[in-house]
Design an enzyme around this catalytic site. Structure first.
Site, short mmCIF file in Angstrom:
data_model
loop_
_atom_site.label_atom_id
_atom_site.label_comp_id
_atom_site.label_asym_id
_atom_site.label_seq_id
_atom_site.Cartn_x
_atom_site.Cartn_y
_atom_site.Cartn_z
N LYS A 1 123.22 -20.82 -21.70
CA LYS A 1 124.29 -21.80 -21.89
C LYS A 1 124.55 -22.50 -20.56
CE LYS A 1 126.74 -23.05 -25.50
NZ LYS A 1 126.17 -23.19 -26.85
N GLY B 1 139.06 -28.60 -36.75
CA GLY B 1 138.07 -29.38 -36.03
C GLY B 1 137.57 -30.53 -36.88
N GLY C 1 134.82 -32.58 -35.22
CA GLY C 1 133.66 -33.06 -34.47
C GLY C 1 132.43 -33.01 -35.36
N ASN C 2 131.28 -32.98 -34.73
CA ASN C 2 130.03 -33.04 -35.48
C ASN C 2 129.89 -31.89 -36.49
OD1 ASN C 2 126.94 -31.97 -35.44
ND2 ASN C 2 127.00 -34.20 -35.55
#
Length: 428
Positions: A107, A219, A221-222
């Site tokens: 990450k 959420g 988002g994508n």
């Protein structure tokens, strides 16, 4: 553990320790798998548009690469911490293992807020990040991808810098690129669709018809958007969506008791998932508190934002009607809340299984880039569905056989695969 003192790395290590005890993992394997193999901490000087130079902190952490090159996204977050990235790198190792793709876990992150940077500043930041890491990433050792507040354009700038320095084309060195520039069809939808593929299978095991279910999502988002799209297409009804409002610096929950029109809300959100609240209210949506998504009388909760969102303190807010929690985000549930979920008998699809669609499709992109041969969208999504469905049933069957919590069952499979790779390589 409160939101203020929450440490994602401590959570990841405790989850690992609990399962290591459960399977009697030997001490040397514990020592290798409990901490990252390598960490890179560095500064990135960026010439700003006003002529000044601003210095950003950057990280890349490789948890384990016994099963293949490290794999994981690069987050842009003004509140990023090294412990969060350590945790996420660890979860990536388990994620690639549980869906059985030949990759490890890594990450990255930059402490920044891209919402306050011009495109030119963002490009210089991306290129500076790669200059610091060029010797330590690539298709054979560590393959980055987009994550929170990073996107395909950022990945292409990074790849271009990497290839410029290397003096050749390496399209498989970074994934999440734009389609037509080495990116894979289906990658945009992959994580959100993967969430719903696992939800679909979970509902089947519970003998629940998806067309008769309702959901509340955190959420937009994508991941959340495409999960919402596919869930709605399968006949489910979304009652609420909660998302962060960057202008007000707080979250709001948008509710429509008749079901949310996902396409309608997509038209009034920005690229970071913030919904225009004035327009939403004018369309008839109720505007509620940010945590109200937990309180809804729904069958399914789908956290698809950030870590530590379902905590012991917030758990009493969850309506008794909830039957399934499907973790679209990484680490959305605290270890204390896990016990409460078990006690109430809510079926949980754990994060590193549930949201593994993104890394699975990233692996598909890497394969396609390396072959210079690209599949059509239907083929990509069919392969993704097959992988996610097989992974879900392997975890579910182990959970049933051994009477394990689903998160523990997923960990048992993942840790066993990685520990075996470590042993076979002769590291222990």
């Amino acid at each position: 553990m409160t939101q203020e003192n929450y440490n994602a790395y401590q959570t990841a290590q405790k989850q690992f320790d609990d399962v290591a005890d459960l399977v009697n993992l030997n001490q040397s394997a514990r020592e290798i798998l409990r901490e990252p193999s390598r960490e890179f901490h560095f500064t990135i000087p960026v010439k700003m548009d006003d002529g000044t130079t601003k210095v950003f902190k950057g990280y890349r952490i490789q948890h384990n690469d016994a099963r293949g090159p490290a794999k994981g996204g690069i987050r842009f977050d003004p509140n990023e911490t090294v412990d969060t990235i350590r945790a996420l790198s660890m979860w990536m190792t388990w994620k690639t293992a549980v869906v059985d793709i030949p990759l490890g876990g890594g990450k990255g992150g930059i402490v920044c807020d891209p919402r306050t940077l011009s495109d030119a500043e963002q490009e210089r930041l991306c290129r500076g990040y790669i200059r610091q890491l060029v010797k330590n990433i690539g298709e054979l050792n560590d393959v980055p991808a987009p994550d929170v507040m990073s996107n395909a354009q950022h990945m292409l700038w990074m790849l271009d810098e990497y290839e410029t320095i290397k003096g050749a084309r390496y399209p498989g060195a970074i994934t999440g690129k734009p389609v037509g520039m080495g990116g894979s069809l289906g990658r945009t939808e992959a994580t959100g669709y993967g969430v719903i593929y696992t939800l679909r299978e979970a509902l089947k095991t519970l003998n629940i018809d998806i067309t008769e279910t309702t959901a509340s999502i955190q959420g937009f988002g994508n991941v959340a958007e495409y999960a919402a799209r596919l869930y709605s297409a399968m006949g489910g009804k979304i009652l609420t969506i909660s998302t962060w409002d960057n202008q007000d610096k707080k979250a709001y929950t948008y509710r429509n008791p008749n079901g949310i029109d996902v396409d309608q809300l997509v038209l009034i959100k920005d690229k970071f998932g913030t919904i225009d609240k004035e327009k939403a209210v004018s369309m008839g949506y109720e505007l509620l508190d940010g945590d109200a998504w937990l309180e809804q009388e729904v069958d399914i909760l789908l956290p698809a934002a950030l870590e530590n969102q379902i905590t012991a303190e917030k758990f009493p807010l969850i309506n008794q009607s909830v039957k399934v929690i499907c973790e679209g985000a990484n680490g959305p549930t605290s270890t204390e809340a896990d016990q409460l979920i078990k006690d109430r008998g809510i079926y949980l699809v754990p994060d590193f299984l549930c949201n593994a669609g993104g890394v699975t499709c990233s692996y598909f992109e890497q394969v396609q880039s390396n072959m210079n041969y690209f599949w059509d969208k239907e083929e990509v999504l069919d392969k993704l569905d097959t992988k996610m469905t097989a992974a879900f049933h392997a975890v579910h069957e182990l959970a049933e056989e051994k009477q394990l919590y689903m998160r523990d069952a997923a960990y048992v499979i993942a840790i066993d695969r990685v520990a075996n790779a470590v042993k076979q390589r002769g590291w222990i």
